[in-house]
Design a protein around this motif. Structure first.
Motif: not given
Lengths: 85, 175, 118
Positions: A10-18, C13-19, C32-41, C49-50
């Motif tokens: 659920l949290v990941t889905v909320v993040i995806a909305f960001g 940890i996975g959720l923190i980095f995704n956020a 370019y800086t957005r690519l840094h953030a989105s790709t790596k994190a 998560l996996c």
């Protein structure tokens, strides 16, 4: 343990909305592609979490195929933006 | 003939990895092994010219494959962790000073250059933007350049990695 | 239980980095800086998560010795590899396309690629 995976999905889905916000307001087209790529990555993670949650392990195969296909679509959109198509 | 054998064996092994845990023969059932043989033969006939395009079988050496696994589990993971802590710090504080620099890679083969570009994209503060095909130079986007570094014309590949000597690992694996 | 706590820590940890990746995507100034953030994190966060799923599957494999969970472990690792490789290549393609379409890195101290004229 199952509730843990539910919360994570659920949290990941909320993040995806960001990321969806960036997809809508993004000033240029490359920004939108970056946001779409992020959403695809998060979708793969959600699929893997849901497969454990519902014990439907076929979802992981779906996630692999989804990752590869989203890569192909990203490459094509990138080629289009770069003017090579 | 050699491209066909290589492609068919790789496809067969990959099919076996995908259907692991299906029966009593170690991890597989006889039906899945038979299906794997058929699929491997078909893939070998169709894809042999694509898979072995430049007739280069260096990556089949077992020492190189073991080296690849060790590289992914060891130095690459360390650099990936450090890269993400760095990016997390930049995201929270917003302290960035970006720029695009030229990196002299020193790799000879295309495979090594591809691996280096992938490693650069997933390691500290850098993102490969373009490749100079003639002398195998990379253009990389750095999220934080230190004061005075923008005057430098060309960077060496060893300078941008902090702990591990990633280019030496890649040279050992892929060249 | 040990496996539960390990999986919990990995998921957090996975959720923190995704956020963090998505916050960087919303916060940074140019593509370019957005690519840094989105790709790596997000790649790193999805790997964790996996890994949480892998720990859960390993624990169940030892309890039940059901060979189904072996398949879960192997397939999740393959999915992680597919994700890491395709994200790196895809971000390179987007960055190259953005530079070709004429977008300059907006706050930047140096741009050797435009100077080289490729």
């Amino acid at each position: 343990m199952i509730g843990m995976f539910m919360t994570a999905a659920l949290v990941t889905v909320v993040i995806a909305f960001g990321a969806l916000v960036r997809l809508i307001i993004g000033p240029t087209n490359p920004d939108r592609v970056v946001a779409a790529d992020t959403i695809n990555t998060l979708t793969v993670a959600v699929l893997i979490l849901l497969s454990v949650l519902y014990e439907q392990f076929i979802f992981i195969d779906v996630a692999i195929v989804y990752a590869l296909l989203s890569f192909v679509s990203t490459l094509y959109i990138a080629k289009h933006i770069g003017g090579e198509l | 003939m050699i491209p066909f054998i290589v492609t068919a064996s790789v496809a067969f092994l990959f099919y076996l990895v995908l259907v692991i845990g299906s029966g009593p023969v170690i991890f597989w059932s006889w039906e899945e092994i038979l299906a794997g043989v058929i699929i491997g033969l078909a893939t070998g006939i169709i894809c042999r010219k694509v898979f072995c395009k430049n007739e280069n079988y260096r990556m089949l050496c077992p020492a190189r494959l073991v080296g690849l696994v060790i590289y992914i589990c060891g130095p690459f993971l360390v650099e990936l962790t450090k890269a993400n802590l760095d990016v997390a710090y930049r995201i929270i504080t917003g302290r960035i000073r970006p720029g695009i620099i030229r990196l002299h890679s020193g790799m000879k083969s295309d495979l090594a250059l591809t691996m280096l570009a992938h490693s650069i994209t997933l390691t500290p503060g850098t993102l490969s933007v373009n490749v100079d095909e003639e002398n195998h130079d990379l253009f990389i986007h750095v999220i934080h350049l230190d004061e005075g570094e923008e005057k430098k014309e060309v960077f060496e590949a060893e300078e941008i990695f902090a702990f591990m000597n990633i280019p030496a690992w890649i040279r050992r694996i892929a060249e | 239980m040990l496996a539960d706590s390990i999986a919990f820590v990995l998921l957090v940890i996975g959720l923190i980095f995704n956020a963090l990746g998505v916050i960087g995507l919303l916060r940074f100034p140019d593509v370019y800086t957005r690519l840094h953030a989105s790709t790596k994190a997000t790649t790193f966060g999805s790997i964790f998560l996996c890994l949480g799923v892998v720990v859960y599957a390993i624990a169940h494999y030892f309890w039940t010795s059901d060979s189904q969970y072996l398949m879960v472990i192997v397939h999740t690792i393959i999915a992680v590899f597919a994700l890491a490789v395709t994200n790196a290549a895809g971000s390179h393609a987007i960055a190259r396309a953005a530079h070709k379409s004429g977008q300059k890195p907006e706050p930047s101290v140096v741009d050797r690629l435009s100077e080289a004229g490729l």
